[in-house]
Design an enzyme around this catalytic site. Sequence first.
Site, PDB file in Angstrom:
ATOM      1  N   GLU A  94       0.826  -1.204   0.000  1.00 26.90           N
ATOM      2  CA  GLU A  94       0.000   0.000   0.000  1.00 26.90           C
ATOM      3  C   GLU A  94       0.864   1.260   0.000  1.00 26.90           C
ATOM      4  O   GLU A  94       1.932   1.288   0.597  1.00 26.90           O
ATOM      5  CB  GLU A  94      -0.934  -0.038   1.217  1.00 26.90           C
ATOM      6  CG  GLU A  94      -1.924  -1.188   1.072  1.00 26.90           C
ATOM      7  CD  GLU A  94      -2.912  -1.337   2.222  1.00 26.90           C
ATOM      8  OE1 GLU A  94      -4.002  -1.867   1.966  1.00 26.90           O
ATOM      9  OE2 GLU A  94      -2.608  -0.948   3.354  1.00 26.90           O
ATOM     10  N   CYS A 107       3.555   8.491   1.000  1.00 31.20           N
ATOM     11  CA  CYS A 107       4.029   7.537   2.006  1.00 31.20           C
ATOM     12  C   CYS A 107       4.174   6.197   1.297  1.00 31.20           C
ATOM     13  O   CYS A 107       3.194   5.652   0.783  1.00 31.20           O
ATOM     14  CB  CYS A 107       3.020   7.457   3.149  1.00 31.20           C
ATOM     15  SG  CYS A 107       3.418   6.187   4.353  1.00 31.20           S
ATOM     16  N   CYS A 114       6.124  -7.256   6.888  1.00 27.68           N
ATOM     17  CA  CYS A 114       7.224  -6.747   7.711  1.00 27.68           C
ATOM     18  C   CYS A 114       7.698  -7.859   8.634  1.00 27.68           C
ATOM     19  O   CYS A 114       6.901  -8.669   9.088  1.00 27.68           O
ATOM     20  CB  CYS A 114       6.744  -5.555   8.545  1.00 27.68           C
ATOM     21  SG  CYS A 114       8.082  -4.676   9.390  1.00 27.68           S
ATOM     22  N   CYS A 118       6.248  -4.917  16.008  1.00 29.48           N
ATOM     23  CA  CYS A 118       5.702  -3.809  16.785  1.00 29.48           C
ATOM     24  C   CYS A 118       4.212  -4.111  17.036  1.00 29.48           C
ATOM     25  O   CYS A 118       3.428  -4.184  16.092  1.00 29.48           O
ATOM     26  CB  CYS A 118       5.844  -2.495  16.019  1.00 29.48           C
ATOM     27  SG  CYS A 118       7.521  -2.204  15.418  1.00 29.48           S
ATOM     28  N   CYS A 121       1.239  -2.035  15.450  1.00 30.70           N
ATOM     29  CA  CYS A 121       1.215  -1.765  14.003  1.00 30.70           C
ATOM     30  C   CYS A 121       0.543  -2.904  13.248  1.00 30.70           C
ATOM     31  O   CYS A 121       0.913  -4.073  13.414  1.00 30.70           O
ATOM     32  CB  CYS A 121       2.646  -1.566  13.506  1.00 30.70           C
ATOM     33  SG  CYS A 121       2.725  -1.295  11.725  1.00 30.70           S
ATOM     34  N   CYS A 339      -0.848   5.900   9.447  1.00 26.86           N
ATOM     35  CA  CYS A 339       0.338   5.182   9.930  1.00 26.86           C
ATOM     36  C   CYS A 339      -0.056   3.952  10.712  1.00 26.86           C
ATOM     37  O   CYS A 339      -0.873   4.016  11.620  1.00 26.86           O
ATOM     38  CB  CYS A 339       1.087   6.052  10.937  1.00 26.86           C
ATOM     39  SG  CYS A 339       2.167   7.215  10.211  1.00 26.86           S
TER      40      CYS A 339
END
Length: 347
Positions: A94, A107, A114, A118, A121, A339
């Site tokens: 994205e 962005c 990933c 975290c 997230c 975010c």
Amino acid sequence: MDKARRDIRALSLEELRRFFTSNAVPAFKGNQVYEWLWSKGSHDFEGMTNLSKSHRSLLEEHFVINHIEVDHLQRSNDGTVKNAIRLHDGFLVESVLIPTDSRATACVSSQVGCSLDCHFCATSKLKRMRNLNADEIYDQVVVIDRQSRLYYNRGLTNIVFMGMGEPLMNYKNTLLAIQKITSPDGLGMSPKRITVSTSGITKIIREMADQNPKFKLAVSLHSAIEKTRNRLMPFTKKFPLPELLEALKYWYDQTKSKITFEVVVWQGINDKQEDIDALVAYCKQVPSKVNLIEYNAIGDNQFVQAKPASISAYISALEGQNISVTVRQSRGNDIDAACGQLANKQH
Ligand code: SAH
């Protein structure tokens, strides 16, 4: 056979020129092809009109042109545009366009999924499938730049590596993409308008600093208390805060560019005076500023945005020590474009 054909955009200009000379074609043809591939964004050899038919066939025989496609686009009430980008092998990432009165920011993602953990997230819930190639990162910027011109009549002013993935776990391609974004034969943007955000991979911060980079570095700190940071981002046990600080000092010494610390404040996690004191003490050791980021919910109830009073307490403590602080408001969260919300949810 397709198997033997290479992605032509993995070649540097020098390699392209060499390819032509080794096929008894003048090297400058390499420059022309390079321009088609990068400045003009060609997706096929057919349309390279200043090449003869035999040169086009030669390319066809040896190479493919991989390219990305916007699979799906969503527009937020606040003007934010989120793109689900399909890669040549079917994976999705994205990329987001964030317009404000004075800026148009892209962005971009650096990895499919990933590998970090975290807890706050949404991308961390996806496994890391692969790194993006430099051209796949670059192409996201091109797509968003076009959207910005189309919807808002202006080109991009800023780029942030804050989409899916950890750019420093794919730093070679991240650097190559930045080179392309800033070079006159790419988009010619100023590197000062580019921010790479990392969760703090110390060894790579040092390696990048050695290359005298001109872009800005942001670090997702969230807490300057080791125990709290380890709980939020368990992998940071491998990168203790003092070691991170040393790497950041090294970055500053090499680049003379201030570090931005990104901090989300959550109720009951890092909203106490001791959290504030620890952050102030940490920031004072390296030229830096703080970006307080509003928390974007990711659909579990583990984390709750701190009360405005706690945010104000952070601001006055930091400003009291002459550390500049900005508050980043959430954008595009009605379409999960903010975010930490990028998780290919629509698919
Ligand atoms: N891996 C890189 C870049 C991607 S995250 C990094 O960690 O910096 C980009 C920014 O969004 C980081 O500052 C990250 O901490 C923040 N972020 C992640 N999840 C978030 C959430 N749910 N709400 C607000 N910010 C979040």
